[in-house]
Design an enzyme around this catalytic site. Sequence first.
Site, mmCIF file in Angstrom:
data_model
loop_
_atom_site.group_PDB
_atom_site.id
_atom_site.type_symbol
_atom_site.label_atom_id
_atom_site.label_comp_id
_atom_site.label_asym_id
_atom_site.label_seq_id
_atom_site.Cartn_x
_atom_site.Cartn_y
_atom_site.Cartn_z
ATOM 1 C CG ASP A 11 -1.694 1.231 1.429
ATOM 2 O OD1 ASP A 11 -2.732 1.384 0.763
ATOM 3 O OD2 ASP A 11 -1.278 2.091 2.237
ATOM 4 C CD GLU A 59 -3.428 -2.032 -0.926
ATOM 5 O OE1 GLU A 59 -3.437 -0.803 -1.083
ATOM 6 O OE2 GLU A 59 -3.888 -2.576 0.104
#
Lengths: 246, 246
Positions: free
Chosen positions: B65, B133
């Site tokens: 992320d 992610e």
Amino acid sequence: MGFIRKILITRSKKDELFYRELKSILGFRPVNLNIYKKAFTHRSVKNTDKAGNPQNYERLEFLGDALLGAIIASYLFKKAPSGNEGYLTQMRSKIVSREHLNELGRDLNLIKFVTSNIAKSKFGENINGNVFEALIGAIYSDLGYAYCNKFVYKQVIKPHVDIPKLEGKITSYKSLFIEWCQKEKKEFIFDVYDDTGNSSIRYFSVKLILEDKIISKGRATSKKKAEEIAAKRAYYAFQNEISKNK
Amino acid sequence: MGFIRKILITRSKKDELFYRELKSILGFRPVNLNIYKKAFTHRSVKNTDKAGNPQNYERLEFLGDALLGAIIASYLFKKAPSGNEGYLTQMRSKIVSREHLNELGRDLNLIKFVTSNIAKSKFGENINGNVFEALIGAIYSDLGYAYCNKFVYKQVIKPHVDIPKLEGKITSYKSLFIEWCQKEKKEFIFDVYDDTGNSSIRYFSVKLILEDKIISKGRATSKKKAEEIAAKRAYYAFQNEISKNK
């Protein structure tokens, strides 16, 4: 093989001074000075480039914020292998808190580089953190990720990121050290003195003396921080003995 | 000089298949397969390493992320020189929205790699974005920033980041193209066909035919997306004529 090419760059006196001061903060040579100038330009300066785009630090601040977040995430990921996602998020928030970023910018006295059309006294505290982030963005933009990472390690992680302290397990190494001395009936002195030297920023140094022997030293921009650094070093040197005390 | 060293790596059949599929998704060779396995391990699998640390994708998701945020920030910083901080923040939010990340993970069919102790039917939609992610985190952890950047360009930026569309200036290239054809009284056909081939993911291809001539093509995981890609290519090829129409 074997000849050295010297590139001669002509800079104005003012640019030469900026280059040198910047180099000493970065720990490596900046290449495109204009990017760094932009990082220190407040939006009250109505500069635009040829295409009419505003030339102030706000876009670089956005970039620097994102890079700082990624570099700190990567550091915590490696250093805290047992921390879950929630722990990592919380630790990162503490490191990149507004307050902490302001402190980092203030310690480097970045504000002295700032050009603006309003009086510097009118800036809020946040200008310090904003230009600190913009500087990170400028380094990335000028030299890429590896240098950006290097700078964040040098200026953020190494001097300021202390996982036990962030976790709240240790709030002050100085008080931990003092408690231990009192319990063990050992004499200690925090010997603090001004150590600014030729620096443009004021520095303090401290020698931590235990039973007439210097056991550690610290240097920082405030007396309190210098003492904390020296106490932390002493703590890690004497860790076995001190932790028995807990 | 001039001899080639071949490193022989013995992998199990299962690992060899995983390696190949992964390589085709990444566009380069993964090195440490274990990191990628972790990126696809749901927390319902109670694996731990020797030190007792949980081995699931959640920590890699945190890392990915952060890296994704930095890479997108850097892309937008370069590509939108006139956008201010607020604009850049808003554009990035659109790109890394939960919905968009789920779509990216779903398009790559990452869920097929996921190991878990609960039925896959019980996963919510978000598993797609989460492992996407985590995969970014795994690439960074395995190969560093440059490869991570390469992957994000290939899988996120190139196929999905379209600044005019994100700005809401263009919501559909297909309808823009159709409007222009109708106004100019030109005949067109979106010729769509299944183009899955040997892929493990279903693909559709489209040929966009204008006045009996193929003017562009598109390939994607849905008919709608394939048409949009072809229409976008046609739009940029015929931009001058089409924009006169606006």
